[in-house]
Design a protein around this motif. Structure first.
Motif, PDB file in Angstrom:
ATOM      1  N   GLU A  87       0.889  -1.285   0.135  1.00  0.00           N
ATOM      2  CA  GLU A  87       0.041  -0.019  -0.020  1.00  0.00           C
ATOM      3  C   GLU A  87       1.073   1.270  -0.095  1.00  0.00           C
ATOM      4  O   GLU A  87       0.220   2.165  -0.542  1.00  0.00           O
ATOM      5  N   TYR A  88       2.102   1.192   0.720  1.00  0.00           N
ATOM      6  CA  TYR A  88       2.921   2.518   0.655  1.00  0.00           C
ATOM      7  C   TYR A  88       3.960   2.315  -0.648  1.00  0.00           C
ATOM      8  O   TYR A  88       4.754   2.980  -0.526  1.00  0.00           O
ATOM      9  N   TYR A  89       3.694   1.267  -1.517  1.00  0.00           N
ATOM     10  CA  TYR A  89       4.631   1.253  -2.665  1.00  0.00           C
ATOM     11  C   TYR A  89       6.065   0.974  -2.389  1.00  0.00           C
ATOM     12  O   TYR A  89       6.943   1.283  -2.937  1.00  0.00           O
ATOM     13  N   GLU A  90       6.210   0.350  -1.142  1.00  0.00           N
ATOM     14  CA  GLU A  90       7.535   0.024  -0.944  1.00  0.00           C
ATOM     15  C   GLU A  90       8.075  -1.424  -1.380  1.00  0.00           C
ATOM     16  O   GLU A  90       9.348  -1.478  -1.652  1.00  0.00           O
ATOM     17  N   THR A  91       7.399  -2.348  -1.615  1.00  0.00           N
ATOM     18  CA  THR A  91       7.518  -3.450  -2.422  1.00  0.00           C
ATOM     19  C   THR A  91       6.581  -3.773  -3.431  1.00  0.00           C
ATOM     20  O   THR A  91       5.482  -3.240  -3.445  1.00  0.00           O
ATOM     21  N   LYS A  92       6.984  -4.178  -4.672  1.00  0.00           N
ATOM     22  CA  LYS A  92       5.991  -4.574  -5.892  1.00  0.00           C
ATOM     23  C   LYS A  92       5.295  -5.797  -5.370  1.00  0.00           C
ATOM     24  O   LYS A  92       5.866  -6.735  -5.031  1.00  0.00           O
ATOM     25  N   THR A  93       4.085  -6.015  -6.090  1.00  0.00           N
ATOM     26  CA  THR A  93       3.617  -6.965  -6.072  1.00  0.00           C
ATOM     27  C   THR A  93       3.697  -7.914  -7.404  1.00  0.00           C
ATOM     28  O   THR A  93       4.028  -7.380  -8.407  1.00  0.00           O
ATOM     29  N   LYS A  94       3.499  -9.329  -7.096  1.00  0.00           N
ATOM     30  CA  LYS A  94       3.982 -10.075  -8.141  1.00  0.00           C
ATOM     31  C   LYS A  94       2.677 -10.259  -9.094  1.00  0.00           C
ATOM     32  O   LYS A  94       1.760 -10.307  -8.421  1.00  0.00           O
ATOM     33  N   GLN A  95       2.771 -10.728 -10.157  1.00  0.00           N
ATOM     34  CA  GLN A  95       1.561 -10.914 -10.975  1.00  0.00           C
ATOM     35  C   GLN A  95       0.416 -11.902 -10.391  1.00  0.00           C
ATOM     36  O   GLN A  95      -0.682 -11.590 -10.625  1.00  0.00           O
ATOM     37  N   TYR A  96       0.768 -12.858  -9.761  1.00  0.00           N
ATOM     38  CA  TYR A  96      -0.296 -13.803  -9.132  1.00  0.00           C
ATOM     39  C   TYR A  96      -1.160 -13.013  -8.076  1.00  0.00           C
ATOM     40  O   TYR A  96      -2.273 -12.984  -7.666  1.00  0.00           O
ATOM     41  N   GLN A  97      -0.199 -12.183  -7.275  1.00  0.00           N
ATOM     42  CA  GLN A  97      -0.727 -11.216  -6.355  1.00  0.00           C
ATOM     43  C   GLN A  97      -1.718 -10.215  -6.778  1.00  0.00           C
ATOM     44  O   GLN A  97      -2.843 -10.013  -6.155  1.00  0.00           O
ATOM     45  N   ARG A  98      -1.279  -9.692  -7.889  1.00  0.00           N
ATOM     46  CA  ARG A  98      -2.188  -8.752  -8.490  1.00  0.00           C
ATOM     47  C   ARG A  98      -3.624  -9.472  -8.807  1.00  0.00           C
ATOM     48  O   ARG A  98      -4.534  -8.765  -8.820  1.00  0.00           O
ATOM     49  N   MET A  99      -3.315 -10.792  -9.341  1.00  0.00           N
ATOM     50  CA  MET A  99      -4.598 -11.330  -9.577  1.00  0.00           C
ATOM     51  C   MET A  99      -5.478 -11.709  -8.423  1.00  0.00           C
ATOM     52  O   MET A  99      -6.607 -11.337  -8.497  1.00  0.00           O
ATOM     53  N   MET A 100      -4.842 -12.155  -7.349  1.00  0.00           N
ATOM     54  CA  MET A 100      -5.693 -12.427  -6.027  1.00  0.00           C
ATOM     55  C   MET A 100      -6.345 -11.065  -5.426  1.00  0.00           C
ATOM     56  O   MET A 100      -7.533 -10.975  -5.144  1.00  0.00           O
ATOM     57  N   LEU A 101      -5.496  -9.907  -5.513  1.00  0.00           N
ATOM     58  CA  LEU A 101      -5.930  -8.800  -5.010  1.00  0.00           C
ATOM     59  C   LEU A 101      -7.221  -8.131  -6.009  1.00  0.00           C
ATOM     60  O   LEU A 101      -8.238  -7.609  -5.327  1.00  0.00           O
ATOM     61  N   SER A 102      -7.239  -8.493  -7.238  1.00  0.00           N
ATOM     62  CA  SER A 102      -8.205  -7.790  -7.776  1.00  0.00           C
ATOM     63  C   SER A 102      -9.710  -8.621  -7.534  1.00  0.00           C
ATOM     64  O   SER A 102     -10.519  -7.997  -7.644  1.00  0.00           O
ATOM     65  N   VAL A 103      -9.309  -9.869  -7.456  1.00  0.00           N
ATOM     66  CA  VAL A 103     -10.454 -10.695  -7.262  1.00  0.00           C
ATOM     67  C   VAL A 103     -10.953 -10.571  -5.960  1.00  0.00           C
ATOM     68  O   VAL A 103     -12.172 -10.302  -5.746  1.00  0.00           O
ATOM     69  N   LEU A 104     -10.046 -10.261  -4.792  1.00  0.00           N
ATOM     70  CA  LEU A 104     -10.554 -10.008  -3.511  1.00  0.00           C
ATOM     71  C   LEU A 104     -11.245  -8.489  -3.508  1.00  0.00           C
ATOM     72  O   LEU A 104     -12.373  -8.420  -2.877  1.00  0.00           O
ATOM     73  N   TYR A 105     -10.820  -7.805  -4.068  1.00  0.00           N
ATOM     74  CA  TYR A 105     -11.299  -6.171  -4.304  1.00  0.00           C
ATOM     75  C   TYR A 105     -12.441  -6.093  -5.271  1.00  0.00           C
ATOM     76  O   TYR A 105     -13.007  -4.975  -5.394  1.00  0.00           O
ATOM     77  N   GLU A 106     -12.643  -7.317  -5.900  1.00  0.00           N
ATOM     78  CA  GLU A 106     -13.568  -7.004  -7.069  1.00  0.00           C
ATOM     79  C   GLU A 106     -13.607  -5.862  -7.918  1.00  0.00           C
ATOM     80  O   GLU A 106     -14.510  -5.043  -8.496  1.00  0.00           O
ATOM     81  N   LEU A 107     -12.273  -5.716  -8.601  1.00  0.00           N
ATOM     82  CA  LEU A 107     -11.979  -4.820  -9.542  1.00  0.00           C
ATOM     83  C   LEU A 107     -11.150  -5.262 -10.561  1.00  0.00           C
ATOM     84  O   LEU A 107     -10.165  -6.100 -10.530  1.00  0.00           O
ATOM     85  N   PRO A 108     -11.347  -4.765 -11.851  1.00  0.00           N
ATOM     86  CA  PRO A 108     -10.482  -5.196 -12.685  1.00  0.00           C
ATOM     87  C   PRO A 108      -9.057  -4.860 -12.523  1.00  0.00           C
ATOM     88  O   PRO A 108      -8.722  -3.941 -12.225  1.00  0.00           O
ATOM     89  N   ILE A 109      -8.330  -5.726 -12.885  1.00  0.00           N
ATOM     90  CA  ILE A 109      -6.708  -5.629 -12.619  1.00  0.00           C
ATOM     91  C   ILE A 109      -5.977  -4.421 -13.164  1.00  0.00           C
ATOM     92  O   ILE A 109      -5.300  -3.703 -12.408  1.00  0.00           O
TER      93      ILE A 109
END
Length: 64
Positions: A32-54
């Motif tokens: 959330e503070y952009y100190e580390t980058k998310t990996k592609q699979y984490q982005r997919m999981m977050l977009s599903v969890l947040y119900e938002l297009p990636i």
């Protein structure tokens, strides 16, 4: 939309996100503070969890 805003919109705490994704609380905070980058699979999981297009979530800080 920023990661933090997406989480708040969904009504979740950082702890709830960390538990649902199987990562540490500090990891969610760093994303959330952009100190580390998310990996592609984490982005997919977050977009599903947040119900938002990636592509609608800001994965990197625009304040570079």
């Amino acid at each position: 939309m920023k990661l933090k805003d997406a989480r708040i919109r969904k009504g979740l705490t950082q702890l709830e996100v960390s538990q649902r994704l199987g990562v540490s609380l500090i990891t969610v905070q760093r994303w959330e503070y952009y100190e580390t980058k998310t990996k592609q699979y984490q982005r997919m999981m977050l977009s599903v969890l947040y119900e938002l297009p990636i592509e609608t979530i800001e994965w990197e800080s625009k304040n570079v």
